[in-house]
Design a protein around this motif. Structure first.
Motif, mmCIF file in Angstrom:
data_model
loop_
_atom_site.group_PDB
_atom_site.id
_atom_site.type_symbol
_atom_site.label_atom_id
_atom_site.label_comp_id
_atom_site.label_asym_id
_atom_site.label_seq_id
_atom_site.Cartn_x
_atom_site.Cartn_y
_atom_site.Cartn_z
ATOM 1 N N GLN A 1 0.855 -1.189 0.000
ATOM 2 C CA GLN A 1 0.000 0.000 0.000
ATOM 3 C C GLN A 1 0.893 1.241 0.000
ATOM 4 N N PRO A 2 0.326 2.383 -0.439
ATOM 5 C CA PRO A 2 1.099 3.621 -0.303
ATOM 6 C C PRO A 2 1.321 3.933 1.171
ATOM 7 N N ILE A 3 2.438 4.545 1.465
ATOM 8 C CA ILE A 3 2.761 4.852 2.850
ATOM 9 C C ILE A 3 1.841 5.925 3.408
ATOM 10 N N SER A 4 1.548 6.918 2.585
ATOM 11 C CA SER A 4 0.721 8.022 3.068
ATOM 12 C C SER A 4 -0.069 8.647 1.926
ATOM 13 N N MET A 5 -1.148 9.327 2.298
ATOM 14 C CA MET A 5 -1.963 10.074 1.346
ATOM 15 C C MET A 5 -2.509 11.304 2.043
ATOM 16 N N ASP A 6 -2.714 12.363 1.277
ATOM 17 C CA ASP A 6 -3.310 13.591 1.794
ATOM 18 C C ASP A 6 -4.586 13.892 1.033
ATOM 19 N N SER A 7 -5.559 14.454 1.715
ATOM 20 C CA SER A 7 -6.808 14.823 1.076
ATOM 21 C C SER A 7 -7.408 16.008 1.806
ATOM 22 N N TYR A 8 -8.502 16.524 1.255
ATOM 23 C CA TYR A 8 -9.228 17.616 1.860
ATOM 24 C C TYR A 8 -10.639 17.162 2.186
ATOM 25 N N GLU A 9 -11.220 17.825 3.142
ATOM 26 C CA GLU A 9 -12.588 17.493 3.523
ATOM 27 C C GLU A 9 -13.524 17.543 2.321
ATOM 28 N N ASN B 1 -9.343 7.327 -2.520
ATOM 29 C CA ASN B 1 -9.188 5.940 -2.971
ATOM 30 C C ASN B 1 -7.802 5.440 -2.576
ATOM 31 N N ILE B 2 -7.747 4.377 -1.819
ATOM 32 C CA ILE B 2 -6.487 3.775 -1.388
ATOM 33 C C ILE B 2 -6.386 2.406 -2.048
ATOM 34 N N THR B 3 -5.335 2.211 -2.822
ATOM 35 C CA THR B 3 -5.166 0.956 -3.544
ATOM 36 C C THR B 3 -4.172 0.048 -2.842
ATOM 37 N N CYS B 4 -4.474 -1.221 -2.833
ATOM 38 C CA CYS B 4 -3.621 -2.244 -2.221
ATOM 39 C C CYS B 4 -3.299 -3.297 -3.274
ATOM 40 N N SER B 5 -2.047 -3.648 -3.395
ATOM 41 C CA SER B 5 -1.619 -4.700 -4.324
ATOM 42 C C SER B 5 -1.424 -6.004 -3.567
ATOM 43 N N HIS B 6 -1.930 -7.074 -4.111
ATOM 44 C CA HIS B 6 -1.777 -8.411 -3.501
ATOM 45 C C HIS B 6 -1.671 -9.430 -4.625
ATOM 46 N N ASN B 7 -0.513 -9.437 -5.271
ATOM 47 C CA ASN B 7 -0.324 -10.251 -6.474
ATOM 48 C C ASN B 7 -0.445 -11.741 -6.224
ATOM 49 N N ASN B 8 -0.139 -12.190 -5.018
ATOM 50 C CA ASN B 8 -0.133 -13.627 -4.732
ATOM 51 C C ASN B 8 -1.378 -14.087 -3.981
ATOM 52 N N ALA C 1 -6.519 8.757 9.721
ATOM 53 C CA ALA C 1 -6.224 7.495 10.395
ATOM 54 C C ALA C 1 -5.251 6.708 9.531
ATOM 55 N N VAL C 2 -4.853 5.543 10.033
ATOM 56 C CA VAL C 2 -4.066 4.602 9.248
ATOM 57 C C VAL C 2 -5.001 3.496 8.768
ATOM 58 N N TYR C 3 -4.888 3.151 7.504
ATOM 59 C CA TYR C 3 -5.747 2.140 6.893
ATOM 60 C C TYR C 3 -4.894 0.947 6.465
ATOM 61 N N TYR C 4 -5.304 -0.236 6.916
ATOM 62 C CA TYR C 4 -4.567 -1.465 6.640
ATOM 63 C C TYR C 4 -5.364 -2.365 5.704
ATOM 64 N N ARG D 1 -1.184 5.924 5.797
ATOM 65 C CA ARG D 1 -1.546 7.010 6.713
ATOM 66 C C ARG D 1 -2.272 8.092 5.935
ATOM 67 N N LEU D 2 -3.567 8.244 6.180
ATOM 68 C CA LEU D 2 -4.388 9.244 5.499
ATOM 69 C C LEU D 2 -4.505 10.482 6.374
ATOM 70 N N GLN D 3 -4.148 11.616 5.806
ATOM 71 C CA GLN D 3 -4.282 12.901 6.497
ATOM 72 C C GLN D 3 -5.320 13.718 5.751
#
Lengths: 112, 114
Positions: free
Chosen positions: A6-14, A19-26, A84-87, A107-109
């Motif tokens: 996953q990306p380490i961090s992301m920033d956004s505004y209210e 969108n948080i993307t997660c890779s899971h090739n296996n 928050a942090v999203y796993y 980590r989403l800010q």
């Protein structure tokens, strides 16, 4: 267990969609994709789980393409309280007695 | 209905000391898992108890031990504390047939080792 990236961090505004993307090739045939949310000094909290296509609940949507090698958590119209942090986790659907493997999360800010 | 409760919430120890952390699972849950979360990292699985026995164990030394009582509550003991043991210790409860949505974490016990 399938490894996730996953990306380490992301920033956004209210008010924006995040969108948080997660890779899971296996990812294995029997694996589900699960997302947890963690606020500072609190334990992780279940957000959403899916196997394929799209899942939506009152908090988020989860998009999973046909090959299931990635997934995207979508948070509509975020607010400051979504900071928050999203796993992203991959594994059995019913891990009542399974050890969960967490990565470092995203980590989403959210800013005003 | 109380969720997962952990105590103490914060504590400070010095190297070489021993610490005991406590967890009461959510009502109806019989399985307790412990996780260690270092600053900036995801939780790492330590071990899991149900039916008063350790059932699974992560990659942690035997300085980390635990216990589960007949009422399903649990303790985590860490002996010979090292500076690297400083972390947030999380307890999670579930039942044997629960899905992932029914895995509940407590707010944790923050241990500082000086």
């Amino acid at each position: 267990l399938a490894k996730t990236t996953q990306p380490i961090s992301m920033d956004s505004y209210e008010g924006q969609e995040v969108n948080i993307t997660c890779s899971h090739n296996n990812i294995a045939t029997n694996d589900y994709i699960t997302w947890y949310q963690q606020f500072p000094s609190q334990g992780p909290r279940f957000i959403i789980q899916g196997y394929k296509t799209k899942v939506t609940n009152e908090v988020a949507s989860l998009f999973i393409p046909a090959d299931r090698k990635s997934s995207t958590l979508s948070l509509p119209r975020v607010s400051l309280s979504d900071t928050a942090v999203y796993y992203c986790l991959v594994g059995d659907k019913a891990p009542g007695r399974r050890a969960l493997t967490f990565g470092s999360g995203t980590r989403l800010q959210v800013q005003p | 209905d109380a969720g997962v409760t952990q105590s103490p919430t914060h504590l400070i120890k010095t190297r070489g000391q021993q610490v005991t952390l406590r967890c009461s699972p959510k009502s109806g849950h019989d399985t307790v898992s412990w996780y260690q979360q270092a600053l900036g990292q995801g939780p790492q699985f330590i071990f899991q108890y149900y039916e008063e026995e350790e059932r699974q164990r992560g990659n942690f030394p035997d300085r980390f031990s635990g216990h589960q009582f007949p009422n399903y509550s649990s303790e985590l003991n860490v002996n010979a504390l090292l500076l690297g043991d400083s972390a947030l210790y999380l307890c999670a409860s579930s039942s044997g047939l629960a899905g992932v949505a029914e895995l509940f974490f407590g707010e944790g016990s923050r241990l500082t080792v000086l």
